[in-house]
Design a protein around this motif. Structure first.
Motif, mmCIF file in Angstrom:
data_model
loop_
_atom_site.group_PDB
_atom_site.id
_atom_site.type_symbol
_atom_site.label_atom_id
_atom_site.label_comp_id
_atom_site.label_asym_id
_atom_site.label_seq_id
_atom_site.Cartn_x
_atom_site.Cartn_y
_atom_site.Cartn_z
ATOM 1 N N TYR A 173 -5.708 -35.971 57.417
ATOM 2 C CA TYR A 173 -6.369 -35.948 58.601
ATOM 3 C C TYR A 173 -6.563 -37.626 59.182
ATOM 4 C CZ TYR A 173 -8.389 -31.187 58.010
ATOM 5 O OH TYR A 173 -8.375 -30.081 57.960
ATOM 6 N N LEU A 174 -6.319 -38.316 57.788
ATOM 7 C CA LEU A 174 -6.437 -39.783 58.347
ATOM 8 C C LEU A 174 -5.221 -40.592 58.737
ATOM 9 C CD1 LEU A 174 -8.756 -40.802 55.751
ATOM 10 C CD2 LEU A 174 -9.393 -40.294 57.974
ATOM 11 N N ARG A 175 -4.048 -39.864 58.338
ATOM 12 C CA ARG A 175 -2.630 -40.209 58.747
ATOM 13 C C ARG A 175 -2.538 -40.740 60.362
ATOM 14 N NH1 ARG A 175 0.213 -36.566 56.596
ATOM 15 N NH2 ARG A 175 0.083 -37.731 54.446
ATOM 16 N N GLY A 176 -2.238 -41.894 60.362
ATOM 17 C CA GLY A 176 -1.984 -42.533 61.810
ATOM 18 C C GLY A 176 -3.156 -42.962 62.661
ATOM 19 N N LEU A 177 -4.324 -43.130 61.708
ATOM 20 C CA LEU A 177 -5.733 -43.466 62.317
ATOM 21 C C LEU A 177 -5.213 -45.252 62.433
ATOM 22 C CD1 LEU A 177 -8.696 -43.512 63.358
ATOM 23 C CD2 LEU A 177 -9.138 -43.383 60.872
ATOM 24 N N VAL A 178 -5.815 -45.815 63.452
ATOM 25 C CA VAL A 178 -5.992 -47.372 63.630
ATOM 26 C C VAL A 178 -7.245 -47.711 63.546
ATOM 27 C CG1 VAL A 178 -5.095 -49.217 65.151
ATOM 28 C CG2 VAL A 178 -3.856 -47.116 64.961
ATOM 29 N N LEU A 179 -7.320 -48.865 62.483
ATOM 30 C CA LEU A 179 -8.708 -49.395 62.254
ATOM 31 C C LEU A 179 -8.346 -50.846 61.913
ATOM 32 C CD1 LEU A 179 -10.226 -46.855 59.764
ATOM 33 C CD2 LEU A 179 -10.579 -46.859 61.869
ATOM 34 N N ASN A 180 -9.595 -51.592 62.054
ATOM 35 C CA ASN A 180 -9.451 -52.842 61.682
ATOM 36 C C ASN A 180 -9.669 -53.120 60.102
ATOM 37 O OD1 ASN A 180 -12.191 -53.476 61.538
ATOM 38 N ND2 ASN A 180 -12.451 -53.736 63.734
ATOM 39 N N ALA A 181 -9.567 -54.312 59.765
ATOM 40 C CA ALA A 181 -9.705 -54.244 58.243
ATOM 41 C C ALA A 181 -11.231 -54.102 57.846
ATOM 42 C CB ALA A 181 -9.729 -55.818 57.663
ATOM 43 N N PHE A 182 -12.269 -54.566 58.501
ATOM 44 C CA PHE A 182 -13.697 -54.065 58.245
ATOM 45 C C PHE A 182 -13.753 -52.531 58.152
ATOM 46 C CE2 PHE A 182 -17.908 -53.391 59.472
ATOM 47 C CZ PHE A 182 -18.605 -54.031 58.470
ATOM 48 N N GLN A 183 -13.247 -52.140 59.286
ATOM 49 C CA GLN A 183 -13.575 -50.772 59.222
ATOM 50 C C GLN A 183 -12.940 -49.905 58.188
ATOM 51 O OE1 GLN A 183 -11.744 -50.044 63.055
ATOM 52 N NE2 GLN A 183 -13.748 -50.532 64.410
ATOM 53 N N ALA A 184 -11.612 -50.464 57.904
ATOM 54 C CA ALA A 184 -10.868 -49.629 56.758
ATOM 55 C C ALA A 184 -11.632 -49.649 55.499
ATOM 56 C CB ALA A 184 -9.487 -50.419 56.660
ATOM 57 N N ALA A 185 -12.599 -50.602 55.172
ATOM 58 C CA ALA A 185 -13.149 -50.591 54.015
ATOM 59 C C ALA A 185 -14.249 -49.646 54.137
ATOM 60 C CB ALA A 185 -14.097 -52.063 53.998
ATOM 61 N N THR A 186 -14.833 -49.264 55.448
ATOM 62 C CA THR A 186 -15.883 -48.485 55.412
ATOM 63 C C THR A 186 -15.104 -47.126 55.050
ATOM 64 O OG1 THR A 186 -17.142 -49.448 56.830
ATOM 65 C CG2 THR A 186 -17.655 -47.182 57.046
ATOM 66 N N VAL A 187 -14.271 -46.720 55.707
ATOM 67 C CA VAL A 187 -13.482 -45.465 55.271
ATOM 68 C C VAL A 187 -12.725 -45.311 54.074
ATOM 69 C CG1 VAL A 187 -11.456 -43.873 56.332
ATOM 70 C CG2 VAL A 187 -12.861 -45.032 57.973
ATOM 71 N N LEU A 188 -12.411 -46.246 53.394
ATOM 72 C CA LEU A 188 -11.865 -46.212 52.200
ATOM 73 C C LEU A 188 -13.003 -45.839 51.007
ATOM 74 C CD1 LEU A 188 -9.397 -49.096 51.852
ATOM 75 C CD2 LEU A 188 -8.983 -46.762 51.417
ATOM 76 N N SER A 189 -14.356 -46.209 51.506
ATOM 77 C CA SER A 189 -15.557 -45.906 50.625
ATOM 78 C C SER A 189 -15.637 -44.316 50.373
ATOM 79 C CB SER A 189 -16.749 -46.591 51.250
ATOM 80 O OG SER A 189 -17.229 -45.933 52.317
ATOM 81 N N LEU A 190 -14.973 -43.710 51.409
ATOM 82 C CA LEU A 190 -15.312 -42.051 51.369
ATOM 83 C C LEU A 190 -14.436 -41.782 49.972
ATOM 84 C CD1 LEU A 190 -14.890 -41.213 55.096
ATOM 85 C CD2 LEU A 190 -16.852 -41.359 53.915
#
Length: 196
Positions: A173-190
């Motif tokens: 589901y996440l492959r190809g999603l474009v985020l900035n570094a701050f947002q990536a930390a939020t998603v990685l916490s999942l």
């Protein structure tokens, strides 16, 4: 320009601008093309309606039902879409600019090459959405928006903001999603990842 009239969707003429008119949905799914609706009031249920090359300016569509509506090359500008139901619809090259679309629902929809700019999409539902040729959100508020079970390849949220975002924490589901570094930390916490 036609102003201050009460009409049905079937009476809308292509290449015309309607200002401060009241427009009622017809009993059958209607097809409207090449119109500009400026500060108009839309009444009734707009599910299964079809809109081609239309511009919606300063409309209040809050909590209306647009389930299974088809929109091609349309532009919502300065509209109130609070809680509007766009579920199971088909959107192609549709833009939202300066809109309020908190709690709006696109679940089950197909969005092709769509974009949102300076639009509030707080707690909006994009669940089980098929995104084709990307979706770009620029300077939008996406806090607590839900993209559950939506493959996000080509979805670009990097120029927008959110503190929380609901996504399915699986690579497919996440492959190809474009985020900035701050947002990536939020998603990685999942995934239980902690960044220092």
């Amino acid at each position: 320009m036609i102003a201050h009239q009460t009409l049905t969707a079937a009476q809308l003429e292509p290449y015309e601008t309607y200002s401060e008119c009241t427009i009622a949905a017809t009993s059958l799914p209607g097809k409207v093309s090449d119109v500009t609706l400026d500060n108009c009031t839309l009444t009734g249920i707009w599910s299964q309606s079809e809109w081609l090359d239309c511009t919606f300016q300063n409309l209040n569509l809050a909590n209306q039902d647009w389930n299974q509506a088809v929109l091609y090359r349309c532009h919502f500008q300065g509209c109130n879409l609070l809680g509007t139901n766009f579920s199971n619809g088909v959107w192609k090259t549709v833009r939202l600019t300066d809109c309020r679309a908190d709690y709006a629902n696109w679940s089950g929809a197909q969005l092709t090459a769509c974009a949102a700019q300076t639009t509030s999409l707080r707690e909006a539902y994009f669940r089980d959405v098929t995104f084709k040729r990307g979706f770009v959100a620029t300077q939008c508020d996406l806090d607590q928006a839900s993209f559950w079970e939506s493959p996000l390849a080509g979805v670009d949220l990097a120029a927008s903001t959110f503190e929380q975002l609901e996504v399915t924490p699986e690579a497919k589901y996440l492959r190809g999603l474009v985020l900035n570094a701050f947002q990536a930390a939020t998603v990685l916490s999942l995934f239980g990842v902690r960044l220092k």
